[in-house]
Design an enzyme around this catalytic site. Structure first.
Site, PDB file in Angstrom:
ATOM      1  CB  CYS A   1      -0.860   0.045   1.259  1.00 38.40           C
ATOM      2  SG  CYS A   1      -2.026  -1.311   1.356  1.00 38.40           S
TER       3      CYS A   1
ATOM      4  N   GLY B   1      -0.418   0.271  -4.877  1.00 37.59           N
ATOM      5  CA  GLY B   1      -1.732  -0.332  -4.614  1.00 37.59           C
ATOM      6  C   GLY B   1      -2.735   0.099  -5.649  1.00 37.59           C
TER       7      GLY B   1
ATOM      8  CG  ASN C   1       2.513   0.726   3.466  1.00 39.70           C
ATOM      9  OD1 ASN C   1       2.441  -0.486   3.418  1.00 39.70           O
ATOM     10  ND2 ASN C   1       3.511   1.407   2.937  1.00 39.70           N
ATOM     11  N   GLY C   2       0.674  -1.541   5.887  1.00 39.83           N
ATOM     12  CA  GLY C   2       1.404  -2.485   6.715  1.00 39.83           C
ATOM     13  C   GLY C   2       0.657  -3.732   7.097  1.00 39.83           C
TER      14      GLY C   2
ATOM     15  CB  CYS D   1      11.358  -4.139   3.415  1.00 42.73           C
ATOM     16  SG  CYS D   1      10.987  -5.349   2.128  1.00 42.73           S
TER      17      CYS D   1
ATOM     18  CE1 TYR E   1       7.980  -6.195  -9.097  1.00 39.22           C
ATOM     19  CE2 TYR E   1       6.623  -5.925  -7.150  1.00 39.22           C
ATOM     20  CZ  TYR E   1       6.735  -6.153  -8.504  1.00 39.22           C
ATOM     21  OH  TYR E   1       5.632  -6.339  -9.264  1.00 39.22           O
TER      22      TYR E   1
ATOM     23  CB  SER F   1      10.550  -4.632 -11.628  1.00 39.37           C
ATOM     24  OG  SER F   1      10.246  -5.909 -12.136  1.00 39.37           O
TER      25      SER F   1
ATOM     26  CG  ASP G   1      12.154 -10.711 -13.750  1.00 42.91           C
ATOM     27  OD1 ASP G   1      11.898  -9.542 -13.384  1.00 42.91           O
ATOM     28  OD2 ASP G   1      11.286 -11.557 -13.979  1.00 42.91           O
ATOM     29  CG  ASP G   2      11.620  -8.404  -9.839  1.00 39.93           C
ATOM     30  OD1 ASP G   2      11.171  -9.316  -9.121  1.00 39.93           O
ATOM     31  OD2 ASP G   2      10.966  -7.880 -10.754  1.00 39.93           O
TER      32      ASP G   2
ATOM     33  CB  CYS H   1       8.008 -11.791   4.193  1.00 43.37           C
ATOM     34  SG  CYS H   1       8.076 -10.179   4.998  1.00 43.37           S
TER      35      CYS H   1
ATOM     36  CB  CYS I   1      14.721  -6.931   7.090  1.00 43.22           C
ATOM     37  SG  CYS I   1      13.966  -8.573   7.264  1.00 43.22           S
TER      38      CYS I   1
ATOM     39  CB  CYS J   1      12.525 -13.082   2.058  1.00 45.10           C
ATOM     40  SG  CYS J   1      13.311 -11.601   1.409  1.00 45.10           S
TER      41      CYS J   1
END
Lengths: 451, 451, 451, 451
Positions: free
Chosen positions: B6, B34, B105-106, B242, B248, B289, B351-352, B388, B438, B441
């Protein structure tokens, strides 16, 4: 930046399978040629099925209405800039020989004269659509012609302008390209299914191979007897493909009359450097149409290619301009400077063309506000000097910046540190020869149309 | 390809002018975070004004409803992946001290526990929205706190997860960022008008300057007294931004905690070449991306950068997948190979990330069908190995390709001629240090959250 | 003419069959009680299914969304005059014991006080809906009550006002009527399926029989154990049904607390003649609410009954009043004089009530313009003198014509040749005794509410 | 119950004021003649303004689009049962003399033949609309006629069928009625503004006086020179007004060729009693079309008039029939028995006609289920025996109950205790003489059309 044209598509399946889904995917691929409305009409020999609407392909078609498009023959259309009184194309009608459905990408400049002739015979017109007028002409011609293709060929001799027309009669799919070949039209094939489309990019997404470009003036008829060529209007005059299909309209993955658009654009970018070199830290294009010219410029010059502008891909047709005290030009929402890439640098920015100069001036300001030290503006076409009678949406000469200013005055007007245009001769060097391409908007020299 | 997050925005004008239009332009710039719904709520000290709806910013707002957004304080939201039972954010409520409007947003991962506590006190919930739960917590905290900002700070200590929250009370605009600083949040300014937004790109289009990033755990309160910082939750634990915001989520022109996204991506592309070099004729990215990673790879390697894929920018949320006998994977409509650029060549495609591997396999096939002789696939992040807990939409380990295969098996699976991932250490070299980013992942090492 | 109230419905099927279609047909029958929005929520023990929207029943429900309403328990609502901030009822929430869905027809006049109490405990409110407040109260009561029905009974003791509430918990359908019994509520049955509805007319269209009226203050719980009555709040105070349900709100085929509305109206018409006789050639009612009073007046007087006005049944909510130089009062489009029936005649015109007098004056003018020689206006209720604290939409005393004028002044004001009101005593003679009916809007004498 | 027809309206203001709002109010009054679509086109001598749409008048027109209808001349249309391929009327076209807008209420039964003639000349048709065909005929006739009115008069001689046509040319408003005068058409006036409409009820709501009925075959032209009558097609054959306009289509406050519909219906009700008397406690009509017949029956018989059925006025076009195990016939939702009025009584129920008999059988069952002891069914027209070639929507003879059964068999079929039809001779006694009214659907005797 000049505006887009329409796109047309047709399909015929010799195995009798429904072609609706393919036409839908094809229109998605032609969407860049027209965003105002779209429609598909199919035909299963018994009746017509139609889905049409204002808006984009993804707004008009949905999982409920797509399956209703039954039938082995069909035509589709994406429309740019429709008159408000018009039925959404493809236009359907009934005439003395049954149904006729017509999709047309083009502009007939003797429209008024031809319509007046029909009116004198008692015809009525429910719109100002050139396609409706062409349908009337075909219907009249059919009263004395032995076939619909003969009627179309007769009509073509009367039309002045640029057009690709796809007609669906009860059992035939017919396509015809104007004798100058101004707008593109090609035929593709996957298995026993044939496609006709404004651009070959549509064939790629349909996993079809491109068979051939329809020749200027040629009529293709697909019916039970196979794919038939009618060439009586072919070869009588020199072709005059629109050079702006390569510069702006077409998708980079399309091949127009044998030339790949991406390669032509990269080639133009190389020529642009040769003609108007610059020293800079980075070269970038104005998204999206300027990107491949910039690539060519970078290749030829050795200046690193990068991105200097971020395009907001969500700014749609309904963007509302601020009425706030602080003025945000639309350009600031659509495009943002990529400070990380250009700050403190000399940059080459490449765009496809300059019309009124307003957008260009805004872009230069945007990039300078974004930290660029110097901006060398490069334009991937010669200066626009003339209106196009074939329908490309170029304004009156009075509004064309290049018609009022020298290059130096233009440079000053847009605020760039240097400004360079593609020389007209460069087109030939990338395969767009004046022998078969029209560049009347730059030169004023219009092609001969009398066949 | 993983999914978006978001975006939130807030504005406060010390001169008392309406902020609605600015919030609208700001949401346009955050639209990539979003696309499911969006909304703006403003406040002129007398009452609230609200426009919200399902769909994109250009679908929800129009020239009729935008002028109704009166008031000098306001908040806006673009929403990704809402629960169907949810009110469209920003959520408005009334509580013991008047109105409260909240955009968030979260993801709160101890949501169930916190909600259960509130329910035991007699609270009702009209949705499963984490934002509604946070509002309830603030209202309860406010019954014994001396101010709304004190209540918010108290609530923050109980929340586990990643979030940026903007709260509008009758006279205050409050923003708080989670103590790990996982999601971005920054403050900007134009004249006497202040903005708070998920990304600094929003400030650029608003002609505002970026003042500062909100610190992990910090609360900002803007009211008549000015811009106030509350730092009692700041600095007690190590930040853990993050890393995927850079890889991304974010726009390339945004600066996240001081690092420009474009530069980080170009840097990652350079590191990717160093770690996984390839010999090729052209390097290109998967739009959009992957493009800037590809640029960095080209810069570092000297291989020419180009475009190998054409993106159809009209393929929207409602694209209908074919049910026809011939299977068109969605990827063929969205992306087409640019044969003119790749035919007969060895290519590097960047690619990402790789999640399940399906998209990547389709892309390799697409590019090979488009004529590429060899495809060297390069991934601008390490292999995904863990889910995640902070809400980034990564599927279960069982569905992650990298969790089941070696790199060589993955290469074989996707059909590439070589495959290389970014080494985890490379992040530090482009400024994304494990000390403040962080990467659980990839590593499974989760940050410490106990403040 | 005063305004309509809401309508509620609930269904429980002991055979486990879906109740959605029945609720839809029931709402159609209750549509006259509310046209602003409508909704149905059903429950199959696993989850809730919901269809809601602004507009009429035939606009909100369709053949696509109706079949999604699965489940053997369900509630429905038609809404009159919702606050713009409100969720469309029935309102759904989750609380400590799972889901709770609530539909409420009514008005709580100590709303502010009760809400403030909840806010002091930390509750938030997402609307000004009385139903949301009641849900919060139930949730709080449930934290110490042993069942949801016990919680509802506890809440009822605190509510001041008029209401019929239907609550659906995961396994129960609960209905409660206010202790004064102001709004109607009844229970019906078809086979093993039970219905609760605002009016018995809904049962007729559902081919169900009416079992009983819910008693004032009574709570009905339907669950696996059967139909259970909870009467602890019953009989402690005198009932005070709203007399205007008979005069205006209810359908003529409904039975309210044992009295048929049509028969009551015909009876009132007879009483009206007895109290205010007239000599005339024809008697007619103002469509639709005045028709049955006129029938009674005709029966008692022997004057022929006829139609003097034609109602345009298509004049909907969106009728646009002219801004033309010539003023068409809305009444001229909605109602036209039937010249063929009234020209040259003395007429008795019967309407349900007079509020401000504007409509009545327009009607008299319309009928005189249509050729009536004399117009004897008869009103099927006493003069409105007081505002209703139970939520019936009667304006402030300052706007009530009868509060400012004598009957003779009113007659003059509306332009009639005579004017007569129903005497208050007449209600008792048609079975609407002051012992169990509230007529505070005529008398100012409010019922005792302390149970 | 048979179906409705279209309605047309036109306006011309000699003072040059806009007529759009009046046309809108007029269409509201003609709404009962067509609910499928509606439209208004106006003309200010410079250009045309148009608002059209599918749906009701209150759905298509709104406060935004109504003010766009500028101009002193205008035409409007409410449409019943359009073909799906049709443009929404009024249809606009351009022909040799400029614009032509046409609204038509009617049916041309030699359509196929006339269209084929036009097609042989090369005409195309974009729909199967009879109006489009008539426009084409006018345009062809105009190529050799000296005026548009002359062209229309020429076309009228070729048309076989029933129609009222309103045509707007750039400076003229023209109306023509078919030579049999089957469909109604009248002219009204308010100040310097003239109206043409299908029914005089439209004039009443517009505060206009009725000037005259357009004569069968007459053409009215209104332009700068005034109101002109063209009577060359008048009086050559006997008129044959459709008797069903009185029985069913028209509003009760309309006057058709001098006869008031309400009075005709009351008269028919009286005749119905005389021909088919019954002893009963109450007489009532099937709403809405049966009510006034029932009034007449009550007057003549002395049996008390009442309401035996309640009509749900909200059951619209989109009513969804149940697919539930329990079958609710649509009739149960639309109409409910008024038990309070009929329980334990012998009743006379009056309806306008019987077509297939299904609805009638359902009504008898409904009334018996509602408690009626005996049901005497009375039909306010003779039995339907023949299809109507003029377009009234009566099904094939094979589906007409009266064509297959005796009256006694029909009585048994519908479940009534007695059944009576209006004798054909009764029409004359209420002023609907066979000399000027068509009753071919009852008698099979079709009027002579050769002028």
């Amino acid at each position: 930046m000049i505006q887009e044209e329409c796109g047309v598509i047709g399909a015929y399946d010799f195995d009798g399978q429904d072609v609706g889904i393919d036409l839908y995917h094809g229109l998605y691929t032609l969407q860049h040629r027209g965003q105002e409305s779209c429609g598909i009409v199919t035909n299963d020999y018994v009746r017509l099925y139609s889905v049409k609407g204002l808006g984009l392909v993804n707004e008009v078609f949905n999982k409920d209405n797509l399956p209703t498009l039954k039938g082995k023959i069909g035509v589709g259309h994406v429309r740019y800039g429709a008159g408000e009184d018009e039925a959404i194309p493809p236009i359907q009608s009934r005439y003395c020989k049954g149904t006729m459905t017509l999709a047309m990408n083009g502009h007939i400049y003797n429209y008024e004269e031809l319509r007046s002739e029909l009116e004198q015979r008692g015809a009525i017109f429910q719109s100002t659509s050139h396609a409706e007028m062409v349908m009337n002409m075909i219907a009249v011609a059919r009263t004395h012609s032995h076939s619909v293709e003969a009627a179309v060929l007769e009509v073509v001799k009367r039309l002045k302008g640029a057009y690709s027309i796809v007609v669906m009669s009860p059992k035939k799919l017919i396509a015809v390209r104007d004798p100058l070949g101004i707008r593109p039209l090609a035929v593709g094939k996957r298995g026993n299914r044939y496609f006709i489309a404004s651009e070959t990019a549509a064939f790629s997404v349909l996993h079809a191979e491109t068979l051939f470009d329809v020749k200027p003036g040629e009529l293709i008829k697909i019916d039970e007897t196979g794919v038939n060529h009618f060439t009586e209007n072919v070869g009588k005059i020199k072709p005059a493909h629109c050079v702006f299909e390569h510069v702006y309209f077409a998708r980079p993955d399309s091949y127009l009359d044998g030339t790949n658009v991406y390669e032509a654009r990269v080639g133009i970018g190389r020529e642009l450097f040769k003609a108007c070199p610059a020293k800079a830290d980075i070269v970038f294009g104005v998204p999206s149409s300027g990107l491949h010219f910039a690539l060519g410029y970078a290749y030829e010059s050795g200046i690193p290619y990068g991105d200097g502008l971020v395009k907001n891909s969500y700014v749609g047709r309904t963007f509302i301009k601020s009425t706030d005290a602080v003025r945000y030009e639309a350009v600031h929402i659509k495009l943002a400077a990529l400070r990380g890439a250009i700050e403190g640098k000399e940059v080459v920015m490449v765009d496809d063309s300059i019309v009124r100069g307003t957008t260009c001036a805004n872009l230069v300001k945007l990039v300078k506000d974004g930290g660029a030290k110097k901006v060398h503006m490069r334009i991937a076409s010669p200066p626009f000097l003339y209106r196009c009678k074939f329908g490309t949406d170029i304004p009156d000469r009075s509004q064309l910046l290049a018609a009022r200013m020298t290059v130096e005055q233009m440079r000053d007007h847009i605020g760039a540190d240097s400004l360079g245009f593609l020389p007209i001769e460069a087109f030939e060097r990338v395969g767009l020869s004046p022998d078969c391409y029209c560049s009347a908007c730059f030169t004023g020299k219009e092609p001969d149309e009398n066949i």
